[in-house]
Design a protein around this motif. Sequence first.
Motif, PDB file in Angstrom:
ATOM      1  N   ILE A 136       7.130  -3.511   2.650  1.00  0.00           N
ATOM      2  CA  ILE A 136       6.503  -3.410   1.430  1.00  0.00           C
ATOM      3  C   ILE A 136       5.046  -3.980   1.920  1.00  0.00           C
ATOM      4  N   TYR A 137       4.965  -4.826   2.460  1.00  0.00           N
ATOM      5  CA  TYR A 137       3.764  -5.604   3.000  1.00  0.00           C
ATOM      6  C   TYR A 137       2.920  -4.830   3.990  1.00  0.00           C
ATOM      7  N   LEU A 138       3.527  -3.834   4.755  1.00  0.00           N
ATOM      8  CA  LEU A 138       2.937  -2.942   5.833  1.00  0.00           C
ATOM      9  C   LEU A 138       2.473  -1.755   5.079  1.00  0.00           C
ATOM     10  N   LEU A 139       3.245  -1.174   4.141  1.00  0.00           N
ATOM     11  CA  LEU A 139       2.832  -0.129   3.346  1.00  0.00           C
ATOM     12  C   LEU A 139       1.642  -0.352   2.583  1.00  0.00           C
ATOM     13  N   TYR A 140       1.649  -1.536   2.038  1.00  0.00           N
ATOM     14  CA  TYR A 140       0.316  -2.159   1.184  1.00  0.00           C
ATOM     15  C   TYR A 140      -0.852  -2.107   2.240  1.00  0.00           C
ATOM     16  N   LYS A 141      -0.707  -2.774   3.305  1.00  0.00           N
ATOM     17  CA  LYS A 141      -1.663  -2.698   4.367  1.00  0.00           C
ATOM     18  C   LYS A 141      -2.145  -1.378   4.769  1.00  0.00           C
ATOM     19  N   ILE A 142      -1.338  -0.444   4.923  1.00  0.00           N
ATOM     20  CA  ILE A 142      -1.548   0.956   5.344  1.00  0.00           C
ATOM     21  C   ILE A 142      -2.484   1.621   4.285  1.00  0.00           C
ATOM     22  N   ARG A 143      -1.937   1.428   3.046  1.00  0.00           N
ATOM     23  CA  ARG A 143      -2.544   1.965   1.993  1.00  0.00           C
ATOM     24  C   ARG A 143      -4.130   1.709   1.842  1.00  0.00           C
ATOM     25  N   GLY A 144      -4.364   0.339   1.972  1.00  0.00           N
ATOM     26  CA  GLY A 144      -5.633  -0.334   2.149  1.00  0.00           C
ATOM     27  C   GLY A 144      -6.446   0.455   3.306  1.00  0.00           C
ATOM     28  N   ASP A 145      -5.859   0.582   4.184  1.00  0.00           N
ATOM     29  CA  ASP A 145      -6.478   1.059   5.530  1.00  0.00           C
ATOM     30  C   ASP A 145      -6.915   2.566   5.206  1.00  0.00           C
ATOM     31  N   ILE A 146      -5.966   3.266   4.491  1.00  0.00           N
ATOM     32  CA  ILE A 146      -6.382   4.676   4.307  1.00  0.00           C
ATOM     33  C   ILE A 146      -7.441   4.877   3.354  1.00  0.00           C
ATOM     34  N   GLU A 147      -7.367   3.922   2.575  1.00  0.00           N
ATOM     35  CA  GLU A 147      -8.443   3.944   1.237  1.00  0.00           C
ATOM     36  C   GLU A 147      -9.692   3.802   2.068  1.00  0.00           C
ATOM     37  N   ARG A 148      -9.878   2.900   2.934  1.00  0.00           N
ATOM     38  CA  ARG A 148     -11.116   2.508   3.583  1.00  0.00           C
ATOM     39  C   ARG A 148     -11.695   3.600   4.407  1.00  0.00           C
ATOM     40  N   ILE A 149     -10.468   4.468   5.064  1.00  0.00           N
ATOM     41  CA  ILE A 149     -10.936   5.635   5.861  1.00  0.00           C
ATOM     42  C   ILE A 149     -11.438   6.628   5.047  1.00  0.00           C
ATOM     43  N   ALA A 150     -10.793   6.862   3.884  1.00  0.00           N
ATOM     44  CA  ALA A 150     -11.121   7.765   2.875  1.00  0.00           C
ATOM     45  C   ALA A 150     -12.830   7.599   2.457  1.00  0.00           C
ATOM     46  N   ASP A 151     -13.008   6.168   2.099  1.00  0.00           N
ATOM     47  CA  ASP A 151     -14.156   6.020   1.449  1.00  0.00           C
ATOM     48  C   ASP A 151     -15.299   6.272   2.531  1.00  0.00           C
ATOM     49  N   ALA A 152     -14.877   5.895   3.978  1.00  0.00           N
ATOM     50  CA  ALA A 152     -15.921   6.162   5.082  1.00  0.00           C
ATOM     51  C   ALA A 152     -16.288   7.724   5.349  1.00  0.00           C
ATOM     52  N   LEU A 153     -15.178   8.483   5.229  1.00  0.00           N
ATOM     53  CA  LEU A 153     -15.382   9.817   5.397  1.00  0.00           C
ATOM     54  C   LEU A 153     -16.063  10.423   4.217  1.00  0.00           C
ATOM     55  N   GLU A 154     -15.913   9.978   3.033  1.00  0.00           N
ATOM     56  CA  GLU A 154     -17.055  10.300   1.874  1.00  0.00           C
ATOM     57  C   GLU A 154     -18.203   9.987   1.966  1.00  0.00           C
ATOM     58  N   GLU A 155     -18.600   8.814   2.611  1.00  0.00           N
ATOM     59  CA  GLU A 155     -19.772   8.267   2.816  1.00  0.00           C
ATOM     60  C   GLU A 155     -20.422   9.316   3.824  1.00  0.00           C
ATOM     61  N   LEU A 156     -19.800   9.611   5.180  1.00  0.00           N
ATOM     62  CA  LEU A 156     -20.142  10.547   5.949  1.00  0.00           C
ATOM     63  C   LEU A 156     -20.530  12.036   5.486  1.00  0.00           C
ATOM     64  N   ASP A 157     -19.606  12.545   4.369  1.00  0.00           N
ATOM     65  CA  ASP A 157     -19.963  13.774   3.883  1.00  0.00           C
ATOM     66  C   ASP A 157     -21.175  13.821   2.845  1.00  0.00           C
TER      67      ASP A 157
END
Length: 57
Positions: A34-55
């Motif tokens: 559960i902890y690892l899934l929570y961390k991965i979710r946070g990382d994916i959210e950060r990557i998505a935000d960075a991609l939106e910034e680039l777009d």
Amino acid sequence: MLPLQVPGGPELLVIFLLYAVVGLLPVVAAVVGIYLLYKIRGDIERIADALEELDSL
């Protein structure tokens, strides 16, 4: 006929600790998962935000 010997003292403590460790392994694995899934979710959210910034550039 020999009477059944019931373990006591240190033997009982060792047996209890072994059963406790083996019994807690699935619980520990679930918590770590559960902890690892929570961390991965946070990382994916950060990557998505960075991609939106680039777009938006």
